[in-house]
Design an enzyme around this catalytic site. Structure first.
Site, PDB file in Angstrom:
ATOM      1  N   HIS A  36       0.810  -1.212   0.000  1.00 15.00           N
ATOM      2  CA  HIS A  36       0.000   0.000   0.000  1.00 15.00           C
ATOM      3  C   HIS A  36       0.852   1.274   0.000  1.00 15.00           C
ATOM      4  CE1 HIS A  36      -2.649   3.122   1.652  1.00 15.00           C
ATOM      5  NE2 HIS A  36      -3.664   2.405   1.190  1.00 15.00           N
ATOM      6  N   ASP A  37       0.784   2.035  -1.095  1.00 12.48           N
ATOM      7  CA  ASP A  37       1.335   3.400  -1.179  1.00 12.48           C
ATOM      8  C   ASP A  37       2.819   3.514  -0.845  1.00 12.48           C
ATOM      9  OD1 ASP A  37      -1.237   4.065  -1.827  1.00 12.48           O
ATOM     10  OD2 ASP A  37      -1.516   5.533  -0.224  1.00 12.48           O
ATOM     11  N   LYS A 123      -4.585   4.693  -7.125  1.00 14.28           N
ATOM     12  CA  LYS A 123      -5.161   4.985  -5.800  1.00 14.28           C
ATOM     13  C   LYS A 123      -5.812   6.368  -5.812  1.00 14.28           C
ATOM     14  CE  LYS A 123      -5.523   3.959  -1.335  1.00 14.28           C
ATOM     15  NZ  LYS A 123      -4.515   4.558  -0.465  1.00 14.28           N
TER      16      LYS A 123
END
Length: 286
Positions: A36-37, A123
């Site tokens: 994630h990110d 995202k």
């Protein structure tokens, strides 16, 4: 308000993670990994050569390597670097222009760079499920478990875990493969997830552990677990040297991944290096 400069802190240990309300068994055949990110822009807020971030990256890399070797799909989230005001919407009010001002920092950190077999999701909001094919992709391929790691624990990672739960996908938050604004916020994210939407685990809980390859390795593993300064002989009772039941149960849980019949009772029956080596030196079970 932009993201503030961030400081390193001690990552949670196994003894510190909250007890999860659910004890879902990890099923590799039904799991997917979400990184994630982990973009340069978000990692930059800790500055260069941050030991905590390096440990998080190492843990994520270990998870990714395990998943790649075992056919577990790997997904990434990455914010685009040219978001319109309409796309960014309320994120502008909360965080400012973000990556739009630093388009050159959009890439995932080099140590975790995705390859052609991985899926990179654009995202748009805190949850990785918003405006993405993640749910459909998981369900079409029969995956109902999502391993979550990356940044930031109390924002996108926790929100994604909660969203997964509401879509009947079981989230596994990996406590030492996450990073956050602070240790307090990191622990808050773990506590919320453990009590409301998922299972909190450590990296090592998801990775198969190799048994000691010889008696010397076994001895080296056990000695740090003893309270006594004296070194026991290989046939002596380790309990007499301070080995407690909690540590013995942890060893049993670890070794059960190689020999399915090993349990606490078996180890406690004859707690010595000789006896345990006799158990571990058997051929691994299929």
């Amino acid at each position: 308000m932009a993201i503030p400069k961030l400081n390193a802190y001690a990552l949670p240990t196994a003894a510190e993670i909250p007890e999860s309300k659910v004890q879902w068994a990890f099923e590799p055949g039904r799991a997917a990994l979400l990184i994630h990110d982990m973009q340069d822009y978000f990692i930059d807020f800790w500055g260069d050569s941050c030991p905590m971030i390096q440990q998080v990256i190492d843990n994520i890399a270990a998870l990714r390597d395990y998943c790649k070797k075992n056919g577990i799909p790997v997904y990434y989230t990455a914010q685009p670097n040219n978001q319109s005001d309409e796309d960014r919407a309320l994120l502008n009010d909360m965080w400012g222009p973000g990556l739009n001002k630093h388009p050159e920092r959009q890439q995932v950190v080099a140590a975790l760079a995705p390859d052609e077999q991985d899926t990179v999701l654009t995202k748009w909001r805190y949850s990785a499920f918003i405006r993405s094919p993640l749910e459909q992709s998981l369900k079409e391929t029969g995956h109902n478990q999502l391993i979550i790691c990356g940044v930031y624990a109390h924002i996108g990672c926790m929100t994604t875990a909660t969203d997964a739960f509401m879509r009947d996908i079981k989230p596994f938050m990996v406590a030492d493969a996450l990073a956050d604004f602070s240790r307090e916020e990191h622990m808050m994210a773990l506590k919320y997830t453990a009590g409301r939407s998922g299972r909190v685990v450590m990296t090592r809980d998801l990775l198969p552990e190799a048994a000691p390859q010889n008696k010397e390795q076994l001895r080296a593993l056990i000695l740090p677990l003893l309270d006594e300064s004296d070194i026991p002989e290989d046939d002596e009772n380790l309990i007499d040297y301070g080995l407690d039941s909690v540590r013995m149960m942890a060893l049993a849980a670890s070794w059960r991944k190689i020999h399915g019949d090993i349990d606490f009772v078996m180890l406690a029956k004859n707690p010595s290096v000789d006896a345990w080596w006799a158990l571990l030196s058997r051929e691994p079970q299929a």
